[in-house]
Design an enzyme around this catalytic site. Sequence first.
Site, PDB file in Angstrom:
ATOM      1  N   ALA A  69       0.928  -1.299   0.135  1.00  0.00           N
ATOM      2  CA  ALA A  69       0.009   0.003   0.129  1.00  0.00           C
ATOM      3  C   ALA A  69       0.711   1.257  -0.136  1.00  0.00           C
ATOM      4  O   ALA A  69       0.412   2.132  -0.643  1.00  0.00           O
ATOM      5  CB  ALA A  69      -0.894  -0.163   1.281  1.00  0.00           C
ATOM      6  N   ASN A 150      -5.290   4.548  11.335  1.00  0.00           N
ATOM      7  CA  ASN A 150      -4.602   3.242  11.875  1.00  0.00           C
ATOM      8  C   ASN A 150      -4.370   3.407  13.156  1.00  0.00           C
ATOM      9  O   ASN A 150      -3.758   2.577  13.901  1.00  0.00           O
ATOM     10  CB  ASN A 150      -3.446   3.173  10.979  1.00  0.00           C
ATOM     11  CG  ASN A 150      -2.375   4.337  10.844  1.00  0.00           C
ATOM     12  OD1 ASN A 150      -2.735   5.143  10.251  1.00  0.00           O
ATOM     13  ND2 ASN A 150      -1.241   4.336  11.281  1.00  0.00           N
ATOM     14  N   GLN A 179      -6.738   0.508   6.221  1.00  0.00           N
ATOM     15  CA  GLN A 179      -7.468  -0.140   7.494  1.00  0.00           C
ATOM     16  C   GLN A 179      -8.924  -0.241   7.638  1.00  0.00           C
ATOM     17  O   GLN A 179      -9.503  -0.534   8.470  1.00  0.00           O
ATOM     18  CB  GLN A 179      -7.308   0.835   8.852  1.00  0.00           C
ATOM     19  CG  GLN A 179      -5.499   1.101   8.929  1.00  0.00           C
ATOM     20  CD  GLN A 179      -4.776  -0.263   9.771  1.00  0.00           C
ATOM     21  OE1 GLN A 179      -5.599  -1.272   9.986  1.00  0.00           O
ATOM     22  NE2 GLN A 179      -3.499  -0.132   9.664  1.00  0.00           N
ATOM     23  N   SER A 197      -4.132  -2.909   1.122  1.00  0.00           N
ATOM     24  CA  SER A 197      -2.969  -3.778   1.387  1.00  0.00           C
ATOM     25  C   SER A 197      -3.489  -5.297   1.749  1.00  0.00           C
ATOM     26  O   SER A 197      -4.525  -5.325   2.489  1.00  0.00           O
ATOM     27  CB  SER A 197      -2.204  -3.156   2.332  1.00  0.00           C
ATOM     28  OG  SER A 197      -1.052  -3.895   2.802  1.00  0.00           O
ATOM     29  N   HIS A 199      -1.748  -7.625   3.392  1.00  0.00           N
ATOM     30  CA  HIS A 199      -1.401  -8.093   4.783  1.00  0.00           C
ATOM     31  C   HIS A 199      -2.202  -7.791   5.993  1.00  0.00           C
ATOM     32  O   HIS A 199      -1.972  -8.188   7.170  1.00  0.00           O
ATOM     33  CB  HIS A 199       0.205  -7.999   4.877  1.00  0.00           C
ATOM     34  CG  HIS A 199       0.481  -6.681   5.334  1.00  0.00           C
ATOM     35  ND1 HIS A 199       0.951  -6.281   6.760  1.00  0.00           N
ATOM     36  CD2 HIS A 199       0.942  -5.454   4.633  1.00  0.00           C
ATOM     37  CE1 HIS A 199       1.230  -5.174   6.723  1.00  0.00           C
ATOM     38  NE2 HIS A 199       1.258  -4.605   5.585  1.00  0.00           N
ATOM     39  N   THR A 235       8.837  -7.643 -13.865  1.00  0.00           N
ATOM     40  CA  THR A 235       8.202  -8.693 -14.142  1.00  0.00           C
ATOM     41  C   THR A 235       6.889  -8.693 -12.921  1.00  0.00           C
ATOM     42  O   THR A 235       7.209  -8.523 -11.540  1.00  0.00           O
ATOM     43  CB  THR A 235       8.889  -9.871 -13.769  1.00  0.00           C
ATOM     44  OG1 THR A 235       9.953  -9.744 -14.511  1.00  0.00           O
ATOM     45  CG2 THR A 235       8.257 -11.235 -14.002  1.00  0.00           C
ATOM     46  N   CYS A 321       5.110   1.728  11.305  1.00  0.00           N
ATOM     47  CA  CYS A 321       5.869   2.498  10.600  1.00  0.00           C
ATOM     48  C   CYS A 321       6.741   3.529  11.098  1.00  0.00           C
ATOM     49  O   CYS A 321       7.748   4.191  10.517  1.00  0.00           O
ATOM     50  CB  CYS A 321       5.424   2.908   9.273  1.00  0.00           C
ATOM     51  SG  CYS A 321       4.665   1.464   8.240  1.00  0.00           S
TER      52      CYS A 321
HETATM   53  N1  PLP Z   1      -1.975   3.011   5.026  1.00  0.00           N
HETATM   54  C1  PLP Z   1      -2.268   2.732   6.224  1.00  0.00           C
HETATM   55  C2  PLP Z   1      -3.436   3.372   6.858  1.00  0.00           C
HETATM   56  C3  PLP Z   1      -1.715   1.750   7.159  1.00  0.00           C
HETATM   57  O1  PLP Z   1      -1.964   1.328   8.246  1.00  0.00           O
HETATM   58  C4  PLP Z   1      -0.701   1.136   6.324  1.00  0.00           C
HETATM   59  C5  PLP Z   1       0.194   0.064   7.017  1.00  0.00           C
HETATM   60  O2  PLP Z   1       0.438   0.074   8.398  1.00  0.00           O
HETATM   61  C6  PLP Z   1      -0.106   1.491   5.007  1.00  0.00           C
HETATM   62  C7  PLP Z   1      -0.713   2.615   4.476  1.00  0.00           C
HETATM   63  C8  PLP Z   1       0.980   1.025   4.454  1.00  0.00           C
HETATM   64  O3  PLP Z   1       0.616  -0.387   4.216  1.00  0.00           O
HETATM   65  P1  PLP Z   1       1.929  -1.511   3.345  1.00  0.00           P
HETATM   66  O4  PLP Z   1       2.471  -2.051   4.572  1.00  0.00           O
HETATM   67  O5  PLP Z   1       1.067  -2.532   2.486  1.00  0.00           O
HETATM   68  O6  PLP Z   1       2.747  -0.822   2.657  1.00  0.00           O
END
Ligand code: PLP
Length: 376
Positions: A69, A150, A179, A197, A199, A235, A321
Amino acid sequence: MVYLDYAATTPLNDEVLNAYTKLLKQYYGNSDSLHALGREAAKLMETAREQISDLLSVRKEEVLFTSCASEANNLALKGYAFHYQKRGKHLITTAVEHSSVLHTMEQLEKQFGFEVSYLPVNEQGKVELESLKQALRKDTILVSCMLVNNESGAINDISVLADYVHAFSRAAFHMDGVQGLGKVELPLDAVDMATFSAHKIYGLKGSGLLIKKQHVELLPLISAGQQEQGLRGGTSNSPVNTVFAKTLRLALEKQAEHTAYVKGLNDYLREELAKLDHIIINSDPSGSPYILNFSCLKIGSEIMLNALDERGFCVSAQSTCASHTKAHSYVLSAMGLGEVRATHAVRVSLSHLTKQSELTSFIEALKEIIHDYQIR
Ligand code: PLP
């Protein structure tokens, strides 16, 4: 171990893992190769794209696979800003976005001469239409706002914001829906671009989506081959992209059931936290039930997280992050909750896999930690 950090990432669904393993072993062809093995891989990936488009009620051509994402957010924002910069150089986002939006905006501002307005949020963590009205200008080309925050779980009224942008400007509207996917209703009709995303919904890491409506043009960030309509060469990771469809179907099929269950967990946790001294809940009840943020006013985030970790509980203080920077939540600060709550925050994020008994032991651990800390 009790895992209560599902907003950071989720364990892999067994069905997804099995499908992925099979794809890796059998369908390893390059989806751009013209021979049978390549054509098979391409067919599976394109079928998955179609299934995703059906599940999200968008067109097949509007589904772009990305590596995560964060990449989708970068492509949406930079790709759009670079393509449309002759129309104007003003961008709007909010003060509480994920780092993949905020840092992209900062880069566009500092390195590429764009001007960015950061919308404030209210005490519930939501963007108010009035602040968007004030920020929108003739030269605004893009507005980016997340669906679900988040850290706080606040849910924005995306349709209201996007409808206003479309009615009163030529700007496009991008939504970071990471989220919200599989958890809340997605206002995809209202937006021009959206990011997701895998995961976060029991899928693979390194797998994202950018929904880009057909009228939107982007400048590619990765200049290479013809993959993904030439917007991200390289790819294709066809096994990863192919299993996104299954991941999404499984998440959406159970969305109502899982959300009702998680709402019950959230209510329980709120009630139990309210009984504890020194605890203030930061997440508004109107937000996503999957995220519950609170502060223990006596114990800073780092100390609390370590103490919980020692007792086998996995939680976060802020966005994962940003977890290697000083434990200060810019989201809670932007909500006007003050320095103490922003530096003493704990984010619990829930799942249909969470058991109520795990929350009971979490509360017991919290009580113990608070008690130990007081008599020290
Ligand atoms: N946007 C939000 C609101 C998120 O919570 C996250 C991941 O914590 C992301 C973007 C980024 O996702 P990715 O880990 O797939 O880069």
